[in-house]
Design a protein around this motif. Structure first.
Motif, PDB file in Angstrom:
ATOM      1  N   UNK A  80       0.835  -1.203   0.000  1.00 62.36           N
ATOM      2  CA  UNK A  80       0.000   0.000   0.000  1.00 62.36           C
ATOM      3  C   UNK A  80       0.872   1.256   0.000  1.00 62.36           C
ATOM      4  N   UNK A  81       1.893   1.269   0.850  1.00 66.40           N
ATOM      5  CA  UNK A  81       2.787   2.429   0.890  1.00 66.40           C
ATOM      6  C   UNK A  81       3.458   2.661  -0.460  1.00 66.40           C
ATOM      7  N   UNK A  82       3.805   1.566  -1.132  1.00 64.60           N
ATOM      8  CA  UNK A  82       4.499   1.693  -2.419  1.00 64.60           C
ATOM      9  C   UNK A  82       3.592   2.261  -3.505  1.00 64.60           C
ATOM     10  N   UNK A  83       2.321   1.785  -3.569  1.00 63.10           N
ATOM     11  CA  UNK A  83       1.484   2.337  -4.653  1.00 63.10           C
ATOM     12  C   UNK A  83       0.986   3.737  -4.331  1.00 63.10           C
ATOM     13  N   UNK A  84       0.850   4.076  -3.057  1.00 61.98           N
ATOM     14  CA  UNK A  84       0.488   5.458  -2.713  1.00 61.98           C
ATOM     15  C   UNK A  84       1.639   6.391  -3.101  1.00 61.98           C
ATOM     16  N   UNK A  85       2.858   5.971  -2.788  1.00 63.83           N
ATOM     17  CA  UNK A  85       4.050   6.767  -3.135  1.00 63.83           C
ATOM     18  C   UNK A  85       4.149   6.952  -4.661  1.00 63.83           C
ATOM     19  N   UNK A  86       3.895   5.874  -5.391  1.00 64.88           N
ATOM     20  CA  UNK A  86       3.957   5.959  -6.853  1.00 64.88           C
ATOM     21  C   UNK A  86       2.898   6.924  -7.389  1.00 64.88           C
ATOM     22  N   UNK A  87       1.710   6.910  -6.762  1.00 63.94           N
ATOM     23  CA  UNK A  87       0.638   7.811  -7.210  1.00 63.94           C
ATOM     24  C   UNK A  87       1.046   9.270  -7.008  1.00 63.94           C
ATOM     25  N   UNK A  88       1.635   9.567  -5.856  1.00 68.76           N
ATOM     26  CA  UNK A  88       2.048  10.939  -5.563  1.00 68.76           C
ATOM     27  C   UNK A  88       3.159  11.380  -6.529  1.00 68.76           C
ATOM     28  N   UNK A  89       4.110  10.466  -6.760  1.00 66.17           N
ATOM     29  CA  UNK A  89       5.218  10.780  -7.666  1.00 66.17           C
ATOM     30  C   UNK A  89       4.707  11.022  -9.094  1.00 66.17           C
ATOM     31  N   UNK A  90       3.732  10.242  -9.513  1.00 66.94           N
ATOM     32  CA  UNK A  90       3.160  10.414 -10.857  1.00 66.94           C
ATOM     33  C   UNK A  90       2.535  11.800 -10.986  1.00 66.94           C
ATOM     34  N   UNK A  91       1.800  12.211  -9.967  1.00 66.41           N
ATOM     35  CA  UNK A  91       1.135  13.528 -10.029  1.00 66.41           C
ATOM     36  C   UNK A  91       2.173  14.649 -10.009  1.00 66.41           C
TER      37      UNK A  91
END
Lengths: 224, 224
Positions: A74-85
């Motif tokens: 969960x932490x990894x995909x949340x981090x990826x989402x923030x980085x994408x934005x």
């Protein structure tokens, strides 16, 4: 078939970028390491969509169901989402984030983009990003609205949480599975589905071109 | 792969029997003549589903959108729907018809099966039949319900017009198109989709077996 032969360009494409964890396993990474490898493909696809004149695209980020996975994932995909934005903020798009912001897993950094479209650069394309999304939450929004007219003539689309996301013409899903997994049920009712067997981190330009070429062969009846 | 190798049997299958008009054209019939050729395939499939122990199946009969077609076509598919139900009444199924009965195009003969399950014979399978169905009408039913709790904990599925139709595991669509065309958006959110290129009147047993074999290769995460 080259770009010149593509005459019917879908106005709005839905993107389901599945297979990050299976890709990681296949490439000797830990499962949670797959998500960060899904960011660059998204921007390759973004550039292609600009080139082909796509006006709107919705990316399936993560769902409330997804957040029941192990904490490290969960932490990894949340981090990826923030980085994408954060990367998108330097591009030319109008961003709208849709998802349940009331939950603790909704990233603080993305709240400023939630439920309102924010313009970046020249705003060449509308990009919608589903973050902590849940289809039941989306549709239920219309129910809890106090001003909903009690009549049978209501267009449900206008009253759901994702009402600012338009009807989808084409949905492309990577990762071999042939299903929608709760992706925007109202906007997807008349969409055509194209499935790519390759995992999302193995995105190739030809996946997108093949999907567009296939889309030429479909008709558009909107249920008629 | 034979019957012995099929271990995961979907509990509920959605059937989209598309391509009747294209089949008619290809076989030198008038377009509207295609529908009557879609009845027998439905009963071949019914027998197969009994053999494989399927517990529930939903057939996409016709939609409110479909009734905007030329009168001769509308009359033909309404007639085919009534004939299909009259044939089913001599079989061993529990029938539930779901659709908007308030409209003039809803066939009078089917009103007794609408919104209540009726048992035929030994009742070996639940058969749902969508007749004058409309996805917006289905979901809106929950809105116009006076007793809907104004809370965010509501499971939308329990309040829609088709609430007695359960979640679908596998949807099979004939006729080459890869879309749902408004078919039960709530029950379909986690379903796997299998597409058959042949037109519905050309139904073959192997289509169903191939779909079941493909279903063995899918996993079942329900969005998790």
């Amino acid at each position: 078939m080259g770009m010149n032969q593509i005459k019917r360009i879908p106005k709005h494409i839905g993107i389901i970028p599945d297979g990050n964890r299976r890709w990681a396993k296949q490439n000797n990474y830990e499962k949670h390491e797959g998500y960060s490898h899904g960011i660059l493909p998204g921007f390759k696809l973004y550039e292609l969509m600009l080139e082909y004149g796509i006006k709107e695209a919705t990316f399936y980020g993560f769902t409330q169901d997804n957040t029941k996975r192990p904490k490290i994932e969960t932490e990894s995909f949340v981090k990826a989402a923030v980085e994408a934005v954060n990367t998108l903020a330097n591009k030319d798009a109008n961003l709208l984030v849709i998802g349940n912001t009331a939950s603790k897993v909704f990233p603080e950094e993305l709240k400023k983009y939630a439920n309102r479209r924010v313009n970046f650069g020249r705003g060449l394309i509308n990009i919608n990003f589903l973050v902590n999304y849940d289809w039941n939450w989306d549709l239920l929004h219309a129910f809890v609205a106090k001003d909903l007219p009690k009549t049978k003539k209501v267009n449900l689309h206008h009253h759901i949480a994702s009402s600012d996301i338009s009807r989808i013409d084409l949905i492309i899903r990577w990762g071999g599975r042939r299903r929608l997994s709760g992706f925007l049920p109202v906007q997807s009712v008349y969409a055509d589905y194209y499935f790519v067997d390759d995992y999302w981190p193995d995105f190739k330009e030809e996946h997108f071109i093949d999907a567009l070429n296939w889309y030429q062969t479909t008709d558009r009846t909107l249920g008629g």
